[in-house]
Design an enzyme around this catalytic site. Structure first.
Site, PDB file in Angstrom:
ATOM      1  N   ASP A   1      -7.829  -5.494  -0.044  1.00  0.00           N
ATOM      2  CA  ASP A   1      -8.284  -6.392  -1.119  1.00  0.00           C
ATOM      3  C   ASP A   1      -7.872  -7.837  -0.913  1.00  0.00           C
ATOM      4  O   ASP A   1      -8.240  -8.703  -1.705  1.00  0.00           O
ATOM      5  CB  ASP A   1      -7.713  -5.889  -2.462  1.00  0.00           C
ATOM      6  CG  ASP A   1      -8.280  -4.534  -2.827  1.00  0.00           C
ATOM      7  OD1 ASP A   1      -7.482  -3.614  -3.076  1.00  0.00           O
ATOM      8  OD2 ASP A   1      -9.509  -4.391  -2.802  1.00  0.00           O
TER       9      ASP A   1
ATOM     10  N   HIS B   1       0.854  -1.194   0.000  1.00  0.00           N
ATOM     11  CA  HIS B   1       0.000   0.000   0.000  1.00  0.00           C
ATOM     12  C   HIS B   1       0.890   1.243   0.000  1.00  0.00           C
ATOM     13  O   HIS B   1       1.940   1.252   0.640  1.00  0.00           O
ATOM     14  CB  HIS B   1      -0.904   0.017   1.249  1.00  0.00           C
ATOM     15  CG  HIS B   1      -2.077   0.919   1.091  1.00  0.00           C
ATOM     16  ND1 HIS B   1      -1.999   2.264   1.335  1.00  0.00           N
ATOM     17  CD2 HIS B   1      -3.336   0.672   0.668  1.00  0.00           C
ATOM     18  CE1 HIS B   1      -3.180   2.813   1.086  1.00  0.00           C
ATOM     19  NE2 HIS B   1      -4.006   1.872   0.681  1.00  0.00           N
TER      20      HIS B   1
END
Ligand code: SDX
Length: 431
Positions: free
Chosen positions: A366, A308
């Site tokens: 996700d 991320h």
């Protein structure tokens, strides 16, 4: 923000410039470079905006080192366990948790906007049945501009509010109808006696041939997934919505732009890519092969659902999602789900590997979401549409905040030009 007395001193081309520093209520200070080019004749350079604040906002705060995510100050784990999606929508839009009567009025308003103009069905019929539902969502949401003219004047606060309500309310219908069109089953209309998540599940999975009872376990899990994806500061799709909106484009066109950006596998498309990766890995004994590929600079393969831009410790949404995956599969009586087993072992082995530790790569939102969505009966192609449905409240909240900001101006970045300097045209006979 408060201008503190400190300032940044910049020495460039023999001149010294003092740049104001602003302090936020949380997070890093910012250096105000708005007058840098006019004063010093230089640009800053930041492809990917890794060190750039594009705006000020009061909606969502992320601390990537602490793994903290706050919506209007409330931690995501508290909202996921104690609140529900439409209450979170109210919080995002209006800044405070609603009292009982405000919440009831808001939920009634959203419920009453869930139907689509009947003509919009014809947009679906123009697509091939195997069209990706995200392609359909981009088209249908953009086409809303052609139907809801009475909520496209962005300078009218009431029209901005109606457009926000319409987008939040109609997105589940648009996404569900994209799924129904793909299956060849008839469209199912929303029902005003169902809550937001139950309505979406029924529009996706019921058929006219028999009664459909919403499973409360799935409805609660669906609602929680909506909340976990609601907003996330200035991520790529939200920044797309803000940039599109800065030209004065209508809200439906701007949200369609956000949907298009979210589709990419580096962003909202990662949930579909992650489940397809888990399917490809297939069993825990093949995990080392894929970890080696993810580490290989010459191999474009990346662990989908990992890493991320902001979170460098853990993604708090992934923590909640992992707990929910265990809970939902257990309550559904799904034991030994091979993809969940592969996901958990892949997480364990990756987090023990120095490569991932050094680069601060952890499961993101996700990584586990697709396992729950698949257990609910959704095909992988519906994972990103569900992300888009959830993120609509974040997009419209950030859009409303920006449009109402008197400092709002068209976004127009500059560049570091590395092309040819001026040269004369050469006739073709001389080339
Ligand atoms: C979302 O911004 C948001 O808030 C997004 C989001 C939201 O809610 O809106 O949180 C939703 O988009 C989550 C992210 C979903 N994407 C994925 O899961 C795709 C896989 N992950 C990545 O491609 C990547 O991690 C990003 C895109 C998420 C972040 O990329 P960055 O911050 O630009 O980091 P990078 O690409 O510069 O990578 C840094 C290093 C690189 O190695 P070096 O060049 O330094 O040697 O880490 C490596 C990368 O190769 N790396 C990975 C990796 N992610 C980064 N290596 C293997 N597997 C990965 N997943």
């Amino acid at each position: 923000m408060t201008e503190n007395k400190k300032s940044a001193t910049l020495n460039v081309h023999g001149e010294t410039y003092e740049l104001p520093i602003f302090s936020p209520t949380a997070g890093p200070d910012v250096i105000d470079i708005r007058k840098l080019y006019s004063n010093a004749g230089v640009f800053t350079y930041d492809p990917g905006f890794t060190s750039t604040a594009s705006c000020d906002s009061t909606i969502t705060y992320i601390d990537g080192d602490k793994g903290e995510l706050l919506h209007r100050g409330y931690p995501i784990d508290q909202l996921a366990s104690k609140s529900h999606f439409l209450e979170v929508c109210y919080l995002m839009l209006y800044g405070e948790l609603p009292n009982a009567s405000d919440l009831e009025e808001f939920e009634t308003t959203i419920t009453r906007h869930t139907m689509l103009h009947e003509q919009m069905q014809y947009f679906y019929r123009g697509f091939r049945r195997d069209a990706h539902p995200m392609a359909i969502m981009v088209g249908v949401v953009g086409a809303m501009s052609a139907f809801y003219h009475d909520s496209t004047d962005i300078h009218d606060p009431r029209q901005r509010e109606i457009a926000s309500h319409r987008l939040i309310a109609k997105m589940p219908t648009i996404a569900a109808w994209a799924y129904k069109y793909h299956t060849g089953q008839p469209f199912v209309y929303p029902r005003n006696d169902l809550d937001y998540a139950s309505n979406f599940l029924r529009m996706c999975f019921s058929v006219p041939a028999e009664e459909y009872e919403v499973n409360p376990i799935l409805s609660r899990a669906m609602d929680r997934i909506f909340t976990l994806h609601a907003d996330h500061e200035q991520n790529a799709s939200t920044s797309t919505v803000r940039l599109a909106s800065s030209s004065g484009a209508n809200p439906f066109a701007c949200i369609a732009a956000g949907i298009a950006c979210l589709w990419g596998p580096a962003h909202g498309g990662a949930n579909q890519a992650c489940l397809e990766m888990l399917e490809e890995i297939g069993s825990v004994d093949r995990i080392p092969e894929y970890i080696a590929r993810a580490k290989d600079k010459d191999d474009p393969f990346r662990l989908m659902g990992f890493g991320h831009r902001v979170y460098k410790n853990f993604d708090p949404r992934a923590t909640v999602m992992k707990q929910s995956a265990d809970e939902v599969l257990d309550l559904l009586g799904i034991e030994n789900n091979p993809k969940l087993q592969v996901a958990k072992e892949l997480e364990r082995e990756a987090l023990e590997d120095p490569y991932f530790a050094e680069k601060k790569l952890f499961p993101n939102v996700d990584f586990y979401s697709g396992i729950i969505l698949e257990a609910m009966g959704f095909p992988t192609s519906m994972f990103t549409p569900i992300f888009a449905l959830s993120r609509t409240v974040g997009w419209v909240s950030q859009w409303k905040e920006m449009i109402a900001d008197p400092q709002n101006k068209i976004g127009r970045p500059r560049q570091l030009y590395l092309g040819e300097t001026e040269r004369d045209y050469v006739d073709i006979e001389k080339r």
